[in-house]
Design a protein around this motif. Sequence first.
Motif, mmCIF file in Angstrom:
data_model
loop_
_atom_site.group_PDB
_atom_site.id
_atom_site.type_symbol
_atom_site.label_atom_id
_atom_site.label_comp_id
_atom_site.label_asym_id
_atom_site.label_seq_id
_atom_site.Cartn_x
_atom_site.Cartn_y
_atom_site.Cartn_z
ATOM 1 N N ALA A 68 5.857 4.711 -7.284
ATOM 2 C CA ALA A 68 6.073 5.950 -6.528
ATOM 3 C C ALA A 68 5.760 5.769 -5.050
ATOM 4 O O ALA A 68 5.138 6.620 -4.419
ATOM 5 N N GLU A 69 6.194 4.620 -4.473
ATOM 6 C CA GLU A 69 5.985 4.451 -3.033
ATOM 7 C C GLU A 69 6.606 5.611 -2.266
ATOM 8 O O GLU A 69 7.656 6.122 -2.632
ATOM 9 N N GLN A 106 -3.710 8.693 -1.865
ATOM 10 C CA GLN A 106 -3.127 7.477 -2.424
ATOM 11 C C GLN A 106 -4.021 6.239 -2.369
ATOM 12 O O GLN A 106 -3.840 5.331 -3.189
ATOM 13 N N PRO A 107 -4.961 6.095 -1.436
ATOM 14 C CA PRO A 107 -5.710 4.829 -1.350
ATOM 15 C C PRO A 107 -6.354 4.423 -2.673
ATOM 16 O O PRO A 107 -6.894 5.254 -3.402
ATOM 17 N N HIS A 108 -6.290 3.123 -2.956
ATOM 18 C CA HIS A 108 -6.802 2.598 -4.220
ATOM 19 C C HIS A 108 -8.318 2.446 -4.213
ATOM 20 O O HIS A 108 -8.931 2.326 -5.275
ATOM 21 N N LEU A 304 -0.602 0.309 2.262
ATOM 22 C CA LEU A 304 -0.659 0.347 0.801
ATOM 23 C C LEU A 304 0.666 -0.001 0.160
ATOM 24 O O LEU A 304 1.736 0.177 0.765
ATOM 25 N N GLY A 305 0.582 -0.454 -1.083
ATOM 26 C CA GLY A 305 1.762 -0.573 -1.919
ATOM 27 C C GLY A 305 1.909 0.688 -2.747
ATOM 28 O O GLY A 305 1.528 1.788 -2.322
ATOM 29 N N GLY A 306 2.433 0.553 -3.944
ATOM 30 C CA GLY A 306 2.652 1.718 -4.790
ATOM 31 C C GLY A 306 1.346 2.391 -5.166
ATOM 32 O O GLY A 306 0.388 1.726 -5.559
#
Length: 481
Positions: A68-69, A106-108, A304-306
């Motif tokens: 979901a990028e 969104q950040p992991h 970020l990625g996805g």
Amino acid sequence: MSDDLSRLTSSAYSQALEVIAAVEPRIAQATRQELADQRASLKLIASENYASPAVLMTMGTWFSDKYAEGTVGHRFYAGCQNVDTVESLAAEHARELFGAEYAYVQPHSGIDANLVAFWSILAHRVESPALERLGAKNVSELTEADWESLRKELGNQRLLGMSLDAGGHLTHGFRPNISGKMFHQQQYGTDPATGLLDYDAVAAKAREFKPLVLVAGYSAYPRRVDFAKMREIADEVGATLMVDMAHFAGLVAGKVFTGNEDPVPHAHVVTTTTHKSLRGPRGGMVLATEEYAPSVDRGCPMVLGGPLSHVMAAKAVALAEARQDSFRGYAQQVADNAQSLAQGFLSRGADLVTGGTDNHLVLLDVSRFGLTGRQAESALLDAGVVTNRNSVPNDPNGAWYTSGIRLGTPALTTRGFGHDEFDRVAELIVDVLSSTQPGTTKAGGPSKASYVLGDGVADKVRAASAELLDKHPLYPGLELS
């Protein structure tokens, strides 16, 4: 949990472990053992907590299967309508909980959140003005010479953050970290006599250095920060104030920190993790003013990625929990328990950095016991007390061996510990450290790593800990078949 909910939770986890065991039984066994180990130990790591079953279960869903990028309503993949719902809800809860103008969920991790923040500030403060000056809408329109010039500008900005041994985090400009490589950085410390932040000294350093970014916040500073003063310093030198509240976000959410101690009304950009004192899933988050929102919203693909959609869903659940009235009581108890733990140490002659605490953590200087932080951490682990070694200001043992251990109250407060229990915890820790001697190296000299714990001490402390833990079970009612 109610009896009915406990039965449902027990059944759900038991069946899930059976499904896992059918494929890789060793993972199922390690998972069972981890619960047993956590139930049997005094968890005092300031950055850890216990998420609720609802939060944990939310991560184990088919949202894990989605790419979901992009952002809500603007994805690079089709079929993301349910991810849009999840991300929108998490961001809504974050804005309402913290009173923020904008939230990016969104950040992991916390480090990812800080990278998003740093590059967002650079994009807003450096890239956008440069593009306007060069007559371009985005970097793809720049000539090779223009891009080379911009790249040098982006990589040559100044950052001023709290030093690691004063209680800052490695992402606040520590040279081995990417933040110390991407910025021309300097660091501010604390008053050598008190260990407290000296705002006049920070202001003087900022006037001299003139940073683009002033970073506030900490991972091992046991006091509150006046973020209004930090904003005054930033404004005076034209810096963007970024606050990393990863450690104390739960105290902000629970309204223990208000006014000048709440960073959200004062900072341009605020980063946090969603676990630690916030008691959610492992992940990160960025809060920002509307001015910085467009830049932060480019976190993917800028940094970020996805996004991890299943974790964003768990963030939404945890943030919803934190908006309940009961969370305020929890947050206040975390701070009260830290006071009890600190007083328990002081009454037994131990040394604390800054002489106490007024947040969720205590930093114990173990030099008085003749130990390094690594020796103290290891001896305590033998006795079932889980801590982490940590530098103290001007630490003679450096960042690996250290002279301190950091202890936090969020996890055991979740289990229901109060004043008496934390006083007893302090007593047990002092007993272990007082009974530990430094070991020797193979050459016969003093060792910074090896140690000798007195006979029977570990068993005695484990038994005493068990009495405390049995009164406050972890995930009460959860039984695995």
